[in-house]
Write a protein that holds these residues in place. Structure first.
Motif, PDB file in Angstrom:
ATOM      1  N   ILE A 107       0.866  -1.332  -0.124  1.00  0.00           N
ATOM      2  CA  ILE A 107       0.043   0.055   0.121  1.00  0.00           C
ATOM      3  C   ILE A 107       0.985   1.544  -0.073  1.00  0.00           C
ATOM      4  O   ILE A 107       1.664   1.365   0.647  1.00  0.00           O
ATOM      5  N   THR A 108       0.477   2.270  -0.928  1.00  0.00           N
ATOM      6  CA  THR A 108       0.968   3.480  -0.868  1.00  0.00           C
ATOM      7  C   THR A 108       0.130   4.415  -0.582  1.00  0.00           C
ATOM      8  O   THR A 108      -0.920   4.714  -1.143  1.00  0.00           O
ATOM      9  N   PHE A 109       0.291   5.200   0.723  1.00  0.00           N
ATOM     10  CA  PHE A 109      -0.565   6.279   0.922  1.00  0.00           C
ATOM     11  C   PHE A 109      -0.098   7.726   0.288  1.00  0.00           C
ATOM     12  O   PHE A 109       1.176   7.764   0.267  1.00  0.00           O
ATOM     13  N   GLU A 110      -0.972   8.567  -0.237  1.00  0.00           N
ATOM     14  CA  GLU A 110      -0.862   9.866  -0.731  1.00  0.00           C
ATOM     15  C   GLU A 110      -0.919  11.050   0.319  1.00  0.00           C
ATOM     16  O   GLU A 110      -1.896  10.727   0.836  1.00  0.00           O
ATOM     17  N   VAL A 111      -0.072  11.980  -0.009  1.00  0.00           N
ATOM     18  CA  VAL A 111      -0.222  13.222   0.774  1.00  0.00           C
ATOM     19  C   VAL A 111      -0.109  14.402  -0.343  1.00  0.00           C
ATOM     20  O   VAL A 111       0.510  13.954  -1.565  1.00  0.00           O
ATOM     21  N   ASN A 112      -0.459  15.483   0.181  1.00  0.00           N
ATOM     22  CA  ASN A 112      -0.776  16.593  -1.139  1.00  0.00           C
ATOM     23  C   ASN A 112       0.702  17.292  -0.917  1.00  0.00           C
ATOM     24  O   ASN A 112       0.701  18.453  -0.505  1.00  0.00           O
ATOM     25  N   GLY A 113       1.557  16.931  -1.436  1.00  0.00           N
ATOM     26  CA  GLY A 113       2.972  17.932  -1.798  1.00  0.00           C
ATOM     27  C   GLY A 113       4.049  17.370  -0.869  1.00  0.00           C
ATOM     28  O   GLY A 113       4.105  16.643   0.401  1.00  0.00           O
ATOM     29  N   LEU A 114       5.180  17.887  -1.048  1.00  0.00           N
ATOM     30  CA  LEU A 114       6.373  17.742  -0.310  1.00  0.00           C
ATOM     31  C   LEU A 114       6.300  18.242   1.205  1.00  0.00           C
ATOM     32  O   LEU A 114       6.794  17.504   1.799  1.00  0.00           O
ATOM     33  N   ASP A 115       5.881  19.345   1.240  1.00  0.00           N
ATOM     34  CA  ASP A 115       5.713  20.084   2.602  1.00  0.00           C
ATOM     35  C   ASP A 115       4.768  19.003   3.461  1.00  0.00           C
ATOM     36  O   ASP A 115       5.209  18.713   4.739  1.00  0.00           O
ATOM     37  N   ALA A 116       3.660  18.708   3.045  1.00  0.00           N
ATOM     38  CA  ALA A 116       2.937  17.659   3.722  1.00  0.00           C
ATOM     39  C   ALA A 116       3.634  16.519   4.127  1.00  0.00           C
ATOM     40  O   ALA A 116       3.524  15.912   5.184  1.00  0.00           O
ATOM     41  N   LEU A 117       4.459  15.896   2.917  1.00  0.00           N
ATOM     42  CA  LEU A 117       5.350  14.611   3.383  1.00  0.00           C
ATOM     43  C   LEU A 117       6.201  14.657   4.309  1.00  0.00           C
ATOM     44  O   LEU A 117       6.429  13.952   5.261  1.00  0.00           O
ATOM     45  N   GLU A 118       6.908  15.973   4.303  1.00  0.00           N
ATOM     46  CA  GLU A 118       8.040  16.174   5.423  1.00  0.00           C
ATOM     47  C   GLU A 118       7.358  16.210   6.620  1.00  0.00           C
ATOM     48  O   GLU A 118       7.932  16.030   7.750  1.00  0.00           O
ATOM     49  N   SER A 119       6.037  17.010   6.624  1.00  0.00           N
ATOM     50  CA  SER A 119       5.319  17.255   8.072  1.00  0.00           C
ATOM     51  C   SER A 119       4.921  15.886   8.830  1.00  0.00           C
ATOM     52  O   SER A 119       5.093  15.552   9.582  1.00  0.00           O
ATOM     53  N   ILE A 120       4.249  15.157   7.901  1.00  0.00           N
ATOM     54  CA  ILE A 120       3.748  13.769   8.400  1.00  0.00           C
ATOM     55  C   ILE A 120       5.168  12.742   8.747  1.00  0.00           C
ATOM     56  O   ILE A 120       4.954  12.123   9.721  1.00  0.00           O
ATOM     57  N   HIS A 121       6.179  12.824   7.848  1.00  0.00           N
ATOM     58  CA  HIS A 121       7.294  12.045   8.421  1.00  0.00           C
ATOM     59  C   HIS A 121       7.989  12.642   9.717  1.00  0.00           C
ATOM     60  O   HIS A 121       7.987  11.592  10.699  1.00  0.00           O
ATOM     61  N   LYS A 122       7.759  13.884  10.048  1.00  0.00           N
ATOM     62  CA  LYS A 122       8.299  14.261  11.318  1.00  0.00           C
ATOM     63  C   LYS A 122       7.379  13.841  12.288  1.00  0.00           C
ATOM     64  O   LYS A 122       7.836  13.586  13.538  1.00  0.00           O
ATOM     65  N   ASP A 123       6.004  13.999  12.004  1.00  0.00           N
ATOM     66  CA  ASP A 123       5.055  13.559  13.077  1.00  0.00           C
ATOM     67  C   ASP A 123       5.126  12.065  13.498  1.00  0.00           C
ATOM     68  O   ASP A 123       5.073  11.563  14.810  1.00  0.00           O
ATOM     69  N   PHE A 124       5.608  11.095  12.390  1.00  0.00           N
ATOM     70  CA  PHE A 124       5.640   9.753  12.650  1.00  0.00           C
ATOM     71  C   PHE A 124       6.689   9.464  13.560  1.00  0.00           C
ATOM     72  O   PHE A 124       7.129   8.846  14.418  1.00  0.00           O
ATOM     73  N   ILE A 125       7.824  10.302  13.279  1.00  0.00           N
ATOM     74  CA  ILE A 125       9.217  10.260  14.027  1.00  0.00           C
ATOM     75  C   ILE A 125       8.957  10.271  15.522  1.00  0.00           C
ATOM     76  O   ILE A 125       9.254   9.650  16.436  1.00  0.00           O
ATOM     77  N   GLU A 126       8.093  11.575  15.600  1.00  0.00           N
ATOM     78  CA  GLU A 126       7.885  11.986  16.946  1.00  0.00           C
ATOM     79  C   GLU A 126       7.135  10.922  17.846  1.00  0.00           C
ATOM     80  O   GLU A 126       7.063  10.790  18.944  1.00  0.00           O
ATOM     81  N   LYS A 127       5.959  10.380  16.895  1.00  0.00           N
ATOM     82  CA  LYS A 127       5.233   9.269  17.571  1.00  0.00           C
ATOM     83  C   LYS A 127       5.945   7.907  17.653  1.00  0.00           C
ATOM     84  O   LYS A 127       5.053   7.092  18.158  1.00  0.00           O
ATOM     85  N   GLU A 128       7.053   7.988  17.515  1.00  0.00           N
ATOM     86  CA  GLU A 128       8.230   6.769  17.424  1.00  0.00           C
ATOM     87  C   GLU A 128       7.282   5.603  16.609  1.00  0.00           C
ATOM     88  O   GLU A 128       7.492   4.458  17.051  1.00  0.00           O
ATOM     89  N   ILE A 129       6.961   5.916  15.228  1.00  0.00           N
ATOM     90  CA  ILE A 129       6.546   4.997  14.408  1.00  0.00           C
ATOM     91  C   ILE A 129       7.701   4.663  13.513  1.00  0.00           C
ATOM     92  O   ILE A 129       8.483   5.539  13.252  1.00  0.00           O
ATOM     93  N   LYS A 130       8.000   3.305  13.519  1.00  0.00           N
ATOM     94  CA  LYS A 130       9.192   2.889  12.597  1.00  0.00           C
ATOM     95  C   LYS A 130       9.359   3.498  11.130  1.00  0.00           C
ATOM     96  O   LYS A 130       8.212   2.909  10.468  1.00  0.00           O
ATOM     97  N   SER A 131       9.998   4.439  10.704  1.00  0.00           N
ATOM     98  CA  SER A 131      10.112   4.967   9.678  1.00  0.00           C
ATOM     99  C   SER A 131      11.377   5.172   8.867  1.00  0.00           C
ATOM    100  O   SER A 131      12.444   5.469   9.402  1.00  0.00           O
ATOM    101  N   GLY A 132      11.228   4.955   7.280  1.00  0.00           N
ATOM    102  CA  GLY A 132      12.448   5.134   6.917  1.00  0.00           C
ATOM    103  C   GLY A 132      12.720   6.548   6.539  1.00  0.00           C
ATOM    104  O   GLY A 132      12.164   7.439   6.498  1.00  0.00           O
ATOM    105  N   ASP A 133      13.694   6.956   5.854  1.00  0.00           N
ATOM    106  CA  ASP A 133      14.128   8.214   5.421  1.00  0.00           C
ATOM    107  C   ASP A 133      13.400   8.818   4.320  1.00  0.00           C
ATOM    108  O   ASP A 133      12.986   7.900   3.460  1.00  0.00           O
ATOM    109  N   ILE A 134      13.209   9.855   4.013  1.00  0.00           N
ATOM    110  CA  ILE A 134      12.554  10.271   2.786  1.00  0.00           C
ATOM    111  C   ILE A 134      13.379  10.275   1.685  1.00  0.00           C
ATOM    112  O   ILE A 134      14.582  10.637   2.012  1.00  0.00           O
ATOM    113  N   GLU A 135      13.062   9.694   0.629  1.00  0.00           N
ATOM    114  CA  GLU A 135      13.770   9.279  -0.484  1.00  0.00           C
ATOM    115  C   GLU A 135      13.406   9.720  -1.805  1.00  0.00           C
ATOM    116  O   GLU A 135      12.242   9.910  -2.037  1.00  0.00           O
ATOM    117  N   ASN A 136      14.211  10.103  -2.767  1.00  0.00           N
ATOM    118  CA  ASN A 136      14.135  10.228  -4.355  1.00  0.00           C
ATOM    119  C   ASN A 136      14.167   8.848  -4.768  1.00  0.00           C
ATOM    120  O   ASN A 136      15.146   8.482  -5.012  1.00  0.00           O
TER     121      ASN A 136
END
Length: 138
Positions: free
Chosen positions: A74-103
């Motif tokens: 499954i791939t979830f979609e967000v609306n733009g790079l700012d939203a991706l960076e924001s949700i990534h930061k939120d996941f890290i703060e919530k201690e959700i196991k997450s990989g780095d943002i990648e191209n």
């Protein structure tokens, strides 16, 4: 037959503990719990229904490609790079196991994350044009 498949309505995910997994999805991802019993939980998340189904230990929805790389289903979609960076930061703060943002060499950027049962998911910074047209701009 001229009918077409219109949308994915429900995704089923294996979990070992329905109660703990349902709490995780509600508290960490903001899912809405619609139903729960000992064998399953039904959630609303990202405009679709997610069934958490009690399964045996060490099962998840991931698979391995031809090269031995673990893949998500499954791939979830967000609306733009700012939203991706924001949700990534939120996941890290919530201690959700997450990989780095990648191209990955295509439009937008992505990162992966895992639920408590090891189900692997992807997040992409680009909303599909049809979704934007029908639900955001239309």
């Amino acid at each position: 037959m001229n009918e077409k498949l219109i949308r994915v309505g429900t995704t089923y995910l294996p979990v070992t503990n329905v109660e703990l997994s349902a709490e995780w999805y509600v508290n960490k991802l903001g899912a809405e719990l619609n139903y729960k019993d000992n064998d399953k939980a039904i959630l609303n998340l990202a405009s679709q229904s997610i069934f958490l189904v009690k399964s045996r230990e060490n099962q998840n929805s991931n698979f391995y490609d031809f090269y031995g790389n673990e893949q998500f289903s499954i791939t979830f979609e967000v609306n733009g790079l700012d939203a991706l960076e924001s949700i990534h930061k939120d996941f890290i703060e919530k201690e959700i196991k997450s990989g780095d943002i990648e191209n990955r060499g295509h439009a937008g950027k992505n990162f992966v994350f895992y639920d408590i049962d090891g189900n692997k998911f992807d997040v992409w910074s680009e909303l599909s044009p049809i979704f934007k047209e029908k639900f955001i701009l239309g």
